[in-house]
Design a protein around this motif. Structure first.
Motif, PDB file in Angstrom:
ATOM      1  N   VAL A   1      36.461  68.787  30.244  1.00 44.31           N
ATOM      2  CA  VAL A   1      35.637  68.015  31.171  1.00 44.31           C
ATOM      3  C   VAL A   1      36.153  68.196  32.587  1.00 44.31           C
ATOM      4  CG1 VAL A   1      34.749  65.730  31.759  1.00 44.31           C
ATOM      5  CG2 VAL A   1      35.209  66.317  29.357  1.00 44.31           C
ATOM      6  N   GLY A   2      35.226  68.409  33.505  1.00 50.82           N
ATOM      7  CA  GLY A   2      35.532  68.418  34.928  1.00 50.82           C
ATOM      8  C   GLY A   2      34.821  67.258  35.596  1.00 50.82           C
ATOM      9  N   LEU A   3      35.562  66.432  36.314  1.00 50.07           N
ATOM     10  CA  LEU A   3      35.016  65.251  36.976  1.00 50.07           C
ATOM     11  C   LEU A   3      34.860  65.533  38.463  1.00 50.07           C
ATOM     12  CD1 LEU A   3      34.281  62.209  37.099  1.00 50.07           C
ATOM     13  CD2 LEU A   3      36.745  61.718  37.169  1.00 50.07           C
ATOM     14  N   ILE A   4      33.639  65.389  38.968  1.00 48.22           N
ATOM     15  CA  ILE A   4      33.369  65.614  40.388  1.00 48.22           C
ATOM     16  C   ILE A   4      33.285  64.254  41.068  1.00 48.22           C
ATOM     17  CG2 ILE A   4      31.778  66.613  42.064  1.00 48.22           C
ATOM     18  CD1 ILE A   4      30.866  68.568  39.917  1.00 48.22           C
TER      19      ILE A   4
ATOM     20  N   ALA B   1      40.015  68.726  34.914  1.00 49.20           N
ATOM     21  CA  ALA B   1      40.006  68.967  36.359  1.00 49.20           C
ATOM     22  C   ALA B   1      39.193  67.885  37.059  1.00 49.20           C
ATOM     23  CB  ALA B   1      39.417  70.337  36.670  1.00 49.20           C
ATOM     24  N   ILE B   2      39.578  67.599  38.316  1.00 51.48           N
ATOM     25  CA  ILE B   2      38.877  66.608  39.134  1.00 51.48           C
ATOM     26  C   ILE B   2      38.704  67.180  40.535  1.00 51.48           C
ATOM     27  CG2 ILE B   2      38.960  64.292  40.142  1.00 51.48           C
ATOM     28  CD1 ILE B   2      40.676  63.392  37.807  1.00 51.48           C
ATOM     29  N   VAL B   3      37.509  67.019  41.076  1.00 48.87           N
ATOM     30  CA  VAL B   3      37.260  67.366  42.477  1.00 48.87           C
ATOM     31  C   VAL B   3      37.581  66.136  43.315  1.00 48.87           C
ATOM     32  CG1 VAL B   3      35.557  68.043  44.201  1.00 48.87           C
ATOM     33  CG2 VAL B   3      35.472  69.034  41.897  1.00 48.87           C
ATOM     34  N   THR B   4      38.638  66.205  44.105  1.00 48.33           N
ATOM     35  CA  THR B   4      39.076  65.047  44.877  1.00 48.33           C
ATOM     36  C   THR B   4      40.106  65.464  45.916  1.00 48.33           C
ATOM     37  OG1 THR B   4      40.085  62.835  44.711  1.00 48.33           O
ATOM     38  CG2 THR B   4      40.914  64.524  43.220  1.00 48.33           C
ATOM     39  N   SER B   5      40.249  64.618  46.936  1.00 44.88           N
ATOM     40  CA  SER B   5      41.347  64.786  47.893  1.00 44.88           C
ATOM     41  C   SER B   5      42.534  63.896  47.516  1.00 44.88           C
ATOM     42  CB  SER B   5      40.858  64.416  49.298  1.00 44.88           C
ATOM     43  OG  SER B   5      40.412  63.068  49.338  1.00 44.88           O
ATOM     44  N   ARG B   6      42.408  63.138  46.420  1.00 41.75           N
ATOM     45  CA  ARG B   6      43.457  62.195  45.996  1.00 41.75           C
ATOM     46  C   ARG B   6      44.401  62.856  44.980  1.00 41.75           C
ATOM     47  NH1 ARG B   6      41.130  56.456  46.305  1.00 41.75           N
ATOM     48  NH2 ARG B   6      39.100  56.702  47.299  1.00 41.75           N
ATOM     49  N   ALA B   7      44.974  63.968  45.346  1.00 41.76           N
ATOM     50  CA  ALA B   7      45.792  64.725  44.405  1.00 41.76           C
ATOM     51  C   ALA B   7      46.995  63.910  43.908  1.00 41.76           C
ATOM     52  CB  ALA B   7      46.273  66.015  45.058  1.00 41.76           C
ATOM     53  N   THR B   8      47.567  63.082  44.771  1.00 43.13           N
ATOM     54  CA  THR B   8      48.728  62.285  44.366  1.00 43.13           C
ATOM     55  C   THR B   8      48.341  61.292  43.271  1.00 43.13           C
ATOM     56  OG1 THR B   8      49.669  62.487  46.583  1.00 43.13           O
ATOM     57  CG2 THR B   8      50.530  60.730  45.173  1.00 43.13           C
ATOM     58  N   GLU B   9      47.169  60.665  43.423  1.00 45.80           N
ATOM     59  CA  GLU B   9      46.708  59.709  42.413  1.00 45.80           C
ATOM     60  C   GLU B   9      46.421  60.407  41.092  1.00 45.80           C
ATOM     61  OE1 GLU B   9      43.617  57.028  43.673  1.00 45.80           O
ATOM     62  OE2 GLU B   9      44.342  57.069  45.746  1.00 45.80           O
TER      63      GLU B   9
ATOM     64  N   ILE C   1      46.261  67.556  34.968  1.00 42.94           N
ATOM     65  CA  ILE C   1      44.880  67.656  35.441  1.00 42.94           C
ATOM     66  C   ILE C   1      44.860  68.435  36.749  1.00 42.94           C
ATOM     67  CG2 ILE C   1      42.866  66.373  36.250  1.00 42.94           C
ATOM     68  CD1 ILE C   1      43.716  64.078  34.444  1.00 42.94           C
ATOM     69  N   ALA C   2      44.055  69.473  36.806  1.00 44.24           N
ATOM     70  CA  ALA C   2      43.940  70.280  38.017  1.00 44.24           C
ATOM     71  C   ALA C   2      43.076  69.566  39.049  1.00 44.24           C
ATOM     72  CB  ALA C   2      43.338  71.641  37.693  1.00 44.24           C
ATOM     73  N   CYS C   3      43.364  69.781  40.327  1.00 50.17           N
ATOM     74  CA  CYS C   3      42.557  69.242  41.413  1.00 50.17           C
ATOM     75  C   CYS C   3      41.865  70.386  42.149  1.00 50.17           C
ATOM     76  CB  CYS C   3      43.420  68.454  42.399  1.00 50.17           C
ATOM     77  SG  CYS C   3      43.936  66.850  41.778  1.00 50.17           S
ATOM     78  N   PHE C   4      40.570  70.210  42.371  1.00 48.82           N
ATOM     79  CA  PHE C   4      39.791  71.179  43.135  1.00 48.82           C
ATOM     80  C   PHE C   4      39.327  70.532  44.433  1.00 48.82           C
ATOM     81  CE2 PHE C   4      39.133  72.901  38.810  1.00 48.82           C
ATOM     82  CZ  PHE C   4      39.496  74.225  39.032  1.00 48.82           C
ATOM     83  N   ALA C   5      39.156  71.344  45.456  1.00 53.40           N
ATOM     84  CA  ALA C   5      38.729  70.827  46.755  1.00 53.40           C
ATOM     85  C   ALA C   5      37.216  70.668  46.838  1.00 53.40           C
ATOM     86  CB  ALA C   5      39.210  71.755  47.875  1.00 53.40           C
TER      87      ALA C   5
ATOM     88  N   VAL D   1      30.989  66.109  34.993  1.00 52.48           N
ATOM     89  CA  VAL D   1      30.630  64.702  35.187  1.00 52.48           C
ATOM     90  C   VAL D   1      30.539  64.439  36.682  1.00 52.48           C
ATOM     91  CG1 VAL D   1      31.361  62.317  34.854  1.00 52.48           C
ATOM     92  CG2 VAL D   1      31.723  64.009  33.040  1.00 52.48           C
ATOM     93  N   ILE D   2      29.396  63.938  37.127  1.00 49.10           N
ATOM     94  CA  ILE D   2      29.131  63.768  38.553  1.00 49.10           C
ATOM     95  C   ILE D   2      29.236  62.299  38.914  1.00 49.10           C
ATOM     96  CG2 ILE D   2      27.412  64.071  40.370  1.00 49.10           C
ATOM     97  CD1 ILE D   2      26.374  66.456  38.615  1.00 49.10           C
ATOM     98  N   ALA D   3      30.248  61.956  39.712  1.00 49.49           N
ATOM     99  CA  ALA D   3      30.509  60.571  40.111  1.00 49.49           C
ATOM    100  C   ALA D   3      30.691  60.510  41.618  1.00 49.49           C
ATOM    101  CB  ALA D   3      31.749  60.045  39.396  1.00 49.49           C
ATOM    102  N   THR D   4      29.696  60.999  42.325  1.00 48.58           N
ATOM    103  CA  THR D   4      29.709  61.122  43.777  1.00 48.58           C
ATOM    104  C   THR D   4      28.660  60.189  44.377  1.00 48.58           C
ATOM    105  OG1 THR D   4      28.183  62.976  43.491  1.00 48.58           O
ATOM    106  CG2 THR D   4      30.522  63.516  43.742  1.00 48.58           C
ATOM    107  N   PRO D   5      28.546  60.085  45.713  1.00 51.90           N
ATOM    108  CA  PRO D   5      27.489  59.259  46.292  1.00 51.90           C
ATOM    109  C   PRO D   5      26.097  59.642  45.780  1.00 51.90           C
ATOM    110  CG  PRO D   5      29.096  59.785  47.967  1.00 51.90           C
ATOM    111  CD  PRO D   5      29.488  60.563  46.737  1.00 51.90           C
ATOM    112  N   SER D   6      25.227  58.656  45.709  1.00 50.69           N
ATOM    113  CA  SER D   6      23.941  58.807  45.014  1.00 50.69           C
ATOM    114  C   SER D   6      23.094  59.967  45.518  1.00 50.69           C
ATOM    115  CB  SER D   6      23.143  57.505  45.134  1.00 50.69           C
ATOM    116  OG  SER D   6      23.831  56.432  44.531  1.00 50.69           O
ATOM    117  N   ALA D   7      23.104  60.209  46.822  1.00 50.50           N
ATOM    118  CA  ALA D   7      22.251  61.252  47.384  1.00 50.50           C
ATOM    119  C   ALA D   7      22.639  62.645  46.909  1.00 50.50           C
ATOM    120  CB  ALA D   7      22.284  61.189  48.914  1.00 50.50           C
TER     121      ALA D   7
END
Length: 345
Positions: free
Chosen positions: A5-8, A32-40, A48-52, A67-73
């Protein structure tokens, strides 16, 4: 065998809801997670890998489910990109910003042969499960009127995208999908919709009060969301009130799982999903009986996703039902703008 699973997105939705519930499904592995919160993320699991960017995650052939968990737009364009990249997709609510977008995504999933699901986790709430069970038992006879409230007390406008007036912001797009999905799961698609959706708080850039009536032949369902009202256990309106030909059901407080997740509780913990607030059953003779509330189990959403991907089992929320939710969301918005009843074709 496990599903990668990759979480965006790792804001409120990704961090509080999706990551813990994904990790509670034995057949899913959050890779993997797309995030700037690599420390968290490293504190959660250094493996878990972090992608920009979402593009980097979607280009990873090891990821099976996005899995898409970003702002609604951004939901619809990211879901479309993930499907085109050959990924199965779970997208947080709202499914899209329009019925057209929702239908296009459903068609794209069908053409691509990928599974697409919307994260209607509130189908697994203690309050909803308990009310549905009581209705199915016939405790109130034929249901004639339902009031479903999702209220919060946040009188001060906060500086965040959910409240700034941008596309997809506002309480109707935030809490409305939960209310609509539960209503349609109980009673199916309504004949018509009428709505009043406004901003009532000082300085509010987006709607913060919604009162929507779903019209059926012999039933009315009132959906209400507000940011200026405490929930039922704090002196406000009950979470559910169900009137029928044989009595009334009242469920006062909201399911505890969101608060439990914020507090660090996880599926499998002894108190997970336990709701101490009972359902009140009022009969026609003035008697009141208390029914224990069923345990909440939002982790079942991702366990059912895993079953669907591994065995072809049904999705926890069939895509046509998610499209129907979007249809009602859009009809209510139109009704509020034009101050009229909107009939569904």
């Amino acid at each position: 065998m496990s599903i990668a699973v990759g979480l965006i997105g790792y804001g409120m939705a990704g961090r509080v809801f999706h990551a813990p519930l994904i990790r509670a499904a034995p057949a899913l592995e959050l890779k993997a997670i797309v995030t700037s919160r690599a420390t968290e993320v490293a504190a959660l699991d250094p493996g878990i890998a972090c992608f920009a960017t979402p593009e980097q995650l979607l280009a990873d052939p090891a990821i099976d489910l996005a899995v898409i968990a970003t702002p609604s737009a951004t939901h619809a364009p990211l879901a479309a990109a993930a499907l085109r990249a050959g990924k199965h997709v779970v997208v947080d609510k709202p499914f899209a910003l329009s019925l057209e977008q929702a239908r296009d995504l459903a068609a794209l999933a069908d053409v691509s042969g990928r599974r697409l699901a919307v994260f209607h986790n509130r189908r697994f709430d203690s309050d909803f499960l308990s009310i549905r069970a009581a209705i199915e038992e016939g405790l109130v006879g034929r249901v004639t009127l339902v009031e479903s409230h999702f209220d919060r007390f946040r009188p001060q406008v906060r500086d965040r995208w959910r409240e700034d007036g941008s596309p997809g912001s506002g309480v109707w797009f935030d809490l409305g999908p939960h209310l609509v999905d539960q209503a349609l799961a109980l009673f199916g698609r309504p004949q018509a919709v009428s709505a009043d959706i406004v901003a009532l708080r000082d300085g509010s850039g987006a709607d913060d009060w919604a009162h929507v009536v779903l019209r059926y032949a012999d039933l009315r369902v009132i959906l209400h969301a507000s940011l200026t009202a405490p929930g039922g256990d704090a002196g406000g309106s009950p979470r559910f009130t169900v009137h029928g030909t044989a009595g009334t059901l009242i469920k006062r407080s909201l399911d505890p799982q969101e608060a439990q997740l914020v507090a660090g509780l996880r599926p499998g913990d002894q108190r997970w999903g336990v709701d101490p607030d009972p359902v009140e059953w009022h009969d026609g003779e003035g008697r009141i009986a208390l029914r224990p509330t069923l345990r909440g189990c939002q982790e079942r959403f991702y366990r059912q996703i895993a079953d669907a991907l591994m065995t072809g089992a049904p999705l926890p929320v069939p895509i046509d039902e998610a499209v129907a939710v979007q249809e009602v969301i859009e009809a209510a918005s139109l009704s509020a703008r034009e101050a009229r009843v909107v009939t569904l074709p």
